[in-house]
Design an enzyme around this catalytic site. Structure first.
Site, short mmCIF file in Angstrom:
data_model
loop_
_atom_site.label_atom_id
_atom_site.label_comp_id
_atom_site.label_asym_id
_atom_site.label_seq_id
_atom_site.Cartn_x
_atom_site.Cartn_y
_atom_site.Cartn_z
N GLY A 53 0.78 -1.24 0.00
CA GLY A 53 0.00 0.00 0.00
C GLY A 53 0.80 1.28 0.00
O GLY A 53 0.34 2.32 -0.49
N GLU A 108 3.60 3.81 6.27
CA GLU A 108 2.34 3.10 6.02
C GLU A 108 1.44 3.98 5.17
O GLU A 108 1.51 5.21 5.28
CB GLU A 108 1.63 2.88 7.36
CG GLU A 108 1.72 1.50 7.94
CD GLU A 108 0.76 0.52 7.27
OE1 GLU A 108 0.52 0.65 6.06
OE2 GLU A 108 0.28 -0.38 7.96
N ASP A 109 0.58 3.36 4.39
CA ASP A 109 -0.41 4.17 3.68
C ASP A 109 -1.55 4.58 4.61
O ASP A 109 -1.96 5.73 4.64
CB ASP A 109 -0.94 3.45 2.43
CG ASP A 109 -1.47 2.06 2.73
OD1 ASP A 109 -1.21 1.53 3.83
OD2 ASP A 109 -2.15 1.48 1.86
N ASP A 112 -5.64 1.71 10.15
CA ASP A 112 -7.06 1.42 10.30
C ASP A 112 -7.27 0.87 11.72
O ASP A 112 -7.41 1.63 12.67
CB ASP A 112 -7.46 0.43 9.21
CG ASP A 112 -8.97 0.29 9.05
OD1 ASP A 112 -9.69 0.55 10.01
OD2 ASP A 112 -9.42 -0.10 7.96
N SER A 113 -7.22 -0.45 11.89
CA SER A 113 -7.38 -1.01 13.24
C SER A 113 -6.10 -0.86 14.06
O SER A 113 -6.12 -0.93 15.29
CB SER A 113 -7.73 -2.50 13.15
OG SER A 113 -6.60 -3.24 12.73
N GLY A 114 -4.97 -0.69 13.40
CA GLY A 114 -3.68 -0.60 14.09
C GLY A 114 -3.01 -1.93 14.32
O GLY A 114 -1.89 -2.00 14.83
N THR A 116 -1.74 -4.13 12.20
CA THR A 116 -0.52 -4.31 11.41
C THR A 116 0.65 -3.63 12.11
O THR A 116 1.73 -4.22 12.26
CB THR A 116 -0.71 -3.70 10.00
OG1 THR A 116 -1.85 -4.32 9.39
CG2 THR A 116 0.52 -3.90 9.14
N LEU A 117 0.45 -2.41 12.54
CA LEU A 117 1.55 -1.67 13.17
C LEU A 117 1.93 -2.26 14.51
O LEU A 117 3.12 -2.30 14.84
CB LEU A 117 1.17 -0.19 13.34
CG LEU A 117 1.23 0.63 12.05
CD1 LEU A 117 0.79 2.06 12.31
CD2 LEU A 117 2.63 0.61 11.45
N ASP A 168 -5.86 -0.14 -2.35
CA ASP A 168 -6.52 -0.98 -3.35
C ASP A 168 -7.87 -1.51 -2.91
O ASP A 168 -8.22 -1.48 -1.72
CB ASP A 168 -5.63 -2.20 -3.66
CG ASP A 168 -5.65 -3.22 -2.52
OD1 ASP A 168 -5.42 -2.83 -1.35
OD2 ASP A 168 -5.91 -4.41 -2.78
C1 PRP Z 1 -3.64 -2.42 4.61
C2 PRP Z 1 -2.87 -1.12 4.72
C3 PRP Z 1 -2.21 -1.21 6.05
C4 PRP Z 1 -3.16 -2.04 6.87
C5 PRP Z 1 -3.92 -1.17 7.79
O1 PRP Z 1 -2.77 -3.40 4.12
O2 PRP Z 1 -1.93 -0.99 3.66
O3 PRP Z 1 -0.96 -1.86 5.95
O4 PRP Z 1 -4.04 -2.71 5.94
O5 PRP Z 1 -4.87 -1.92 8.51
P1 PRP Z 1 -4.84 -2.14 10.09
O6 PRP Z 1 -4.46 -0.83 10.74
O7 PRP Z 1 -6.27 -2.53 10.37
O8 PRP Z 1 -3.86 -3.23 10.39
P2 PRP Z 1 -3.26 -4.70 3.36
O9 PRP Z 1 -3.17 -5.87 4.31
O10 PRP Z 1 -4.57 -4.45 2.69
O11 PRP Z 1 -2.11 -4.90 2.28
P3 PRP Z 1 -1.57 -3.93 1.11
O12 PRP Z 1 -0.69 -2.89 1.78
O13 PRP Z 1 -0.79 -4.86 0.25
O14 PRP Z 1 -2.74 -3.31 0.41
#
Ligand code: PRP
Length: 183
Positions: A53, A108-109, A112-114, A116-117, A168
């Site tokens: 992203g 990060e792009d 959202d929920s946090g 991933t971070l 995306d």
């Molecule tokens: C999306 C976005 C962030 C993450 C945010 O990634 O790019 O990395 O979700 O969501 P969170 O805060 O709820 O964790 P995605 O898994 O869609 O992969 P991508 O970057 O390849 O689009």
């Protein structure tokens, strides 16, 4: 905001609303570059883009950082909602550059929920960088579980499903130069 009319990039879909247009994004990315440059007066700075992203944001952002940097990427495997512990993330691509002793800026792009971070920051902290910060283009401000401050934020994001500028829907629309919600 005006909706894009008959954009051939949308494969028949219609823009409901352009949340951030190309000019707004460019202006804010330039400001972020200036903020980041000022925040790191010395030391080695490694800018780490989380794929996929962040690829457009990262490429624009690094050209607005006016100091020496290194650039690398992370690709993380997502295990879905069931795996929430900080040790559960697996890197499909691990940065080749050494992290220890460097300032790390994770790009990060969107936050959202946090989740991933939370996972990635714990993993990167274990590599002993001299500092570790987050730069996100968009922040939904709903990440109650996020255990880390996002030091650099481009925009507070509306609570809509957004595409474009790297974001995306089923791998489509990443190439839009603006950020929009679709009908
Ligand atoms: C999306 C976005 C962030 C993450 C945010 O990634 O790019 O990395 O979700 O969501 P969170 O805060 O709820 O964790 P995605 O898994 O869609 O992969 P991508 O970057 O390849 O689009």
């Amino acid at each position: 905001m005006t909706a894009a009319v008959a954009d051939p990039r949308l494969s028949g879909r219609t823009v409901k609303r352009i949340a951030f247009d190309e000019q707004e994004i460019a202006a804010r990315v330039a400001e972020l570059g200036t903020e980041i440059t000022a925040a790191y007066p010395d030391g080695e700075l490694l800018v780490l883009g989380l794929l996929k992203g962040s690829f457009i944001f990262l490429s624009d952002l690094v050209r607005k950082i006016n100091r020496p940097i290194q650039v690398d990427f992370l690709v993380a495997a997502s295990y879905g909602d069931a795996m929430v512990s900080s040790g559960s993330v697996r890197l499909l691509y691990d940065p080749e550059t050494m992290l220890e002793g460097k300032h790390i800026l994770l790009v990060e792009d969107i936050v959202d929920s946090g989740k991933t971070l939370n996972k990635l920051m714990a993993l990167l902290e274990a590599r002993h960088p001299s500092s570790l910060e987050i730069c996100a283009l968009l922040h939904k401000r709903i990440a109650d579980e996020l255990q880390y401050e996002t030091k650099f934020v481009g925009f507070d994001a509306p609570h809509e499903f957004l595409v474009g500028y790297g974001l995306d829907h089923a791998e489509n629309f990443r190439h839009l130069p603006y950020i929009a919600s679709l009908q």
